[in-house]
Structure formats: structure tokens, C-alpha cells
Write an enzyme that holds these catalytic residues in place. Structure first.
Site, PDB file in Angstrom:
ATOM      1  N   LEU A 237       0.864  -1.175   0.000  1.00 45.21           N
ATOM      2  CA  LEU A 237       0.000   0.000   0.000  1.00 45.21           C
ATOM      3  C   LEU A 237       0.899   1.223   0.000  1.00 45.21           C
ATOM      4  O   LEU A 237       1.964   1.230   0.631  1.00 45.21           O
ATOM      5  CB  LEU A 237      -0.891   0.027   1.256  1.00 45.21           C
ATOM      6  CG  LEU A 237      -1.947  -1.072   1.392  1.00 45.21           C
ATOM      7  CD1 LEU A 237      -2.681  -0.906   2.728  1.00 45.21           C
ATOM      8  CD2 LEU A 237      -2.942  -1.025   0.247  1.00 45.21           C
ATOM      9  N   ASP A 238       0.477   2.286  -0.684  1.00 44.68           N
ATOM     10  CA  ASP A 238       1.220   3.527  -0.641  1.00 44.68           C
ATOM     11  C   ASP A 238       1.312   4.020   0.798  1.00 44.68           C
ATOM     12  O   ASP A 238       0.435   3.754   1.621  1.00 44.68           O
ATOM     13  CB  ASP A 238       0.533   4.596  -1.506  1.00 44.68           C
ATOM     14  CG  ASP A 238       0.519   4.218  -2.979  1.00 44.68           C
ATOM     15  OD1 ASP A 238       1.354   3.384  -3.381  1.00 44.68           O
ATOM     16  OD2 ASP A 238      -0.334   4.760  -3.709  1.00 44.68           O
ATOM     17  N   LYS A 239       2.361   4.770   1.076  1.00 45.84           N
ATOM     18  CA  LYS A 239       2.600   5.237   2.448  1.00 45.84           C
ATOM     19  C   LYS A 239       1.393   5.983   3.019  1.00 45.84           C
ATOM     20  O   LYS A 239       1.047   5.825   4.188  1.00 45.84           O
ATOM     21  CB  LYS A 239       3.836   6.153   2.457  1.00 45.84           C
ATOM     22  CG  LYS A 239       4.245   6.625   3.836  1.00 45.84           C
ATOM     23  CD  LYS A 239       5.506   7.476   3.765  1.00 45.84           C
ATOM     24  CE  LYS A 239       5.887   7.997   5.151  1.00 45.84           C
ATOM     25  NZ  LYS A 239       7.098   8.835   5.110  1.00 45.84           N
TER      26      LYS A 239
END
Length: 323
Positions: free
Chosen positions: A132-134
Site C-alpha cells: 500500500l502507498d505510504k
């Protein structure tokens, strides 16, 4: 050693890279270290396979490695057994470390909390089979052994894992899906760019290597007020910033996104990996989970029509995406 039977006449490294969902460099390292045999013989990476060749392989034992940074955050565990761990990744925690990252990632948290992690190719891989993106929160699967990693990575590659995100955007989207080519933005390396096939042809002509990776995301409009819209997104691929850059390609953005939109005043990026369904690597049973919202996302949802965002709601969304 694990054994598989060749179903292709490709080069050995190409076939194994696809089968194991590892990079060509990782496969080359395995072959160089004589951890791969074809018909009981050590061969080169360029070896051309025949149908029904027997391929044996094993991974290199990982070496102990100390955490570079201490993880000072908590992670909610949604589910755990001997083979998998499902976590609710908080916002502002990177999935993996990187040379530019000067703080602990989810990988450090996993190691710090003594979770049994898988070791692929002699490198520490925390068993994370997707990312998942940060700035994105929500459900994320971690494999706890190599066989589970291989199974789940192939499930994702073959689009057999259902992932539904909820996002609060500036407006409804007027498409059921966005199919585009995504790659690193040529002018701003922090961003990705998404171009349609027609745009790629116009910009890069027949140089298809410059198109990027094909991406597809399905969307459902859920509710709208005079300030924002609530939408659901279902991934058909897994590209960096896929939902954000796909929306940007049609002049939509997620509230709180300071990379693809400016002057946002939200407390967080309003993007949450809400639901995930996958086949368990050992029992082969289909499993379905939702990930709870944090307080900021929950508060923002109250601006829309009242819903119970439980598993039944998620399964209705899944059915709607299938229509």
C-alpha cells in the site's frame, strides 16, 4: 528442493521469474549459487527449457539483519495463523524501507515484533506480497513462509485476490473503469503518470517500451454531497499510486492528496483499503476481511448517507463490481 514442471520453451530465468514472481536478478542469483537444476543438472540462466523439463529450486537461507530504525507505531492485526498475517496498515507508514526513507517501515515493525517471516533468495523479505502507498491505510497481507508467499503472489498476479478501496474524492467519476499505462513521471520522479493507449501512441509512437505498465481500475460512485464524493475502487492490477494517478488522468483527485492535487486541507489522504478476499495458501478456503477506518476517515464518512460499513456492505460492493 521444490520441483515444478516446465510448461514453456522460454529461457530458464524468464520462466522462473514469472512462475515465482521474482525479478530476473533474483533468479540469476539463485542460478549463480547453484540453487536451480533442470533435469538434475546445474545450468545457466540462458538455458532454453523444453516442455516437461523438471526444474528444482531452493531459496538461499537468509542472514540475520538488524533493524535500521525502531518502529514507534502500532499496527492492528486483523487476522493471523501459522501461514499468514493480515494487518491494517496505518497512514504515513511505508510498506517497505528505501534509501530515501529515514524512518521505520512496516517491515521494521514486523521484524521488531518477532513475526516469522519468509526468506526469498537470501534477502529479508517480510513476506509482504503486495503493498500500500505510504499515505494509504487498510488491509495488507503478509506471508509467514515461502510457500505461502509463492501462492499468494501468484494469486495476486493472476488477479484472484479481490481488493476494494473506499476513497473520498472531489467529485463522482464518469467512468466505470480506467485503463491506462502507468510509469514514473518524466518531469517529477515523485509522481507517476497515466496515459491512455491513444496518448502513448501519440507521444511514443511505436516505442512500446516507453508506454509503462498496463493498469486497470474499476470504480463505483456511492454518494455525493456539495463538497465531495464517496467512491469505491477495485484493482485489476497493482501499480504504484494506481488509484490516485488514474483519477488524476480524468481530472479527479482524492481529498488530502498533496501530490496529485494541491491546497488540500484534510488530515490525511482519504483512501483506505477497505476489503480483501483471497484463497488461503494452505487450507485453500476463500477468506474475506474488512479493515477498520481510523478516526479521521470515520469522521469524514459521516458527511455521507448513513451506512454500516461491515463485511455485508463490502460483499454487496463486490457483487456490484461483478455486474
Amino acid at each position: 528442493m521444490s520441483k515444478i514442471i516446465s510448461t514453456s520453451t522460454q529461457r530458464l530465468d524468464v520462466f522462473l521469474s514469472t512462475y515465482l514472481n521474482l525479478s530476473r536478478n533474483q533468479i540469476a542469483t539463485l542460478i549463480k549459487n547453484e540453487k536451480v537444476k533442470v533435469n538434475s543438472k546445474i545450468v545457466k540462466a540462458s538455458f532454453k527449457l523444453n516442455i516437461d523439463d523438471e526444474i528444482e529450486y531452493e531459496f538461499i537461507q537468509a542472514k540475520e539483519k538488524e533493524n535500521k530504525y525502531e518502529a514507534k507505531f502500532d499496527v492492528e492485526i486483523i487476522y493471523e495463523d501459522d501461514d499468514i498475517l493480515l494487518v491494517n496498515k496505518p497512514i504515513n507508514v511505508a510498506t517497505h524501507g528505501a534509501s530515501s526513507l529515514k524512518e521505520a517501515s512496516l517491515v521494521e515493525w514486523l521484524l521488531q515484533n518477532n513475526y516469522k517471516l519468509c526468506d526469498i533468495n537470501g534477502n529479508f523479505r517480510a513476506g509482504i506480497v503486495h503493498r500500500l502507498d505510504k499515505a494509504t491505510s487498510g488491509a495488507l497481507i503478509v506471508a509467514k513462509n515461502n510457500s505461502s508467499y509463492e501462492f499468494l503472489a501468484n494469486e495476486i498476479k493472476n488477479r484472484l485476490v479481490d481488493r476494494i478501496y473506499l476513497a473520498i474524492t472531489n467529485d463522482f467519476i464518469n467512468k466505470d473503469y480506467i485503463e491506462c499505462y502507468i510509469k514514473r513521471n518524466e518531469k517529477n520522479r515523485l509522481k507517476m503518470q497515466a496515459l491512455s493507449l491513444e496518448e502513448c501512441k501519440k507521444k511514443y509512437k511505436e516505442n512500446i517500451d516507453k508506454y509503462g505498465k498496463l493498469s486497470k481500475t474499476n470504480f463505483i460512485n456511492l454518494d455525493k454531497n456539495n463538497k465531495a464524493a464517496l467512491i469505491a475502487a477495485k484493482l485489476q492490477s497493482g501499480r504504484t499510486h494506481q488509484i490516485r494517478v488514474s483519477l488524476a488522468s480524468v481530472n479527479r483527485y482524492i481529498l488530502g492528496d498533496t501530490l496529485y492535487a494541491k491546497n488540500q486541507n484534510e488530515k490525511r489522504l482519504m483512501l483506505h483499503s477497505f476489503f480483501i478476499a483471497f484463497t488461503h495458501p494452505q487450507s485453500k478456503k476463500r477468506m474475506q476481511f474488512i479493515a477498520n477506518f481510523d478516526e479521521n476517515f470515520k469522521e469524514k464518512l459521516q458527511e455521507f448517507k448513513k451506512e454500516t460499513y461491515d463485511k455485508d456492505y463490502a460483499l454487496r460492493l463486490l457483487r456490484d463490481f461483478s455486474i
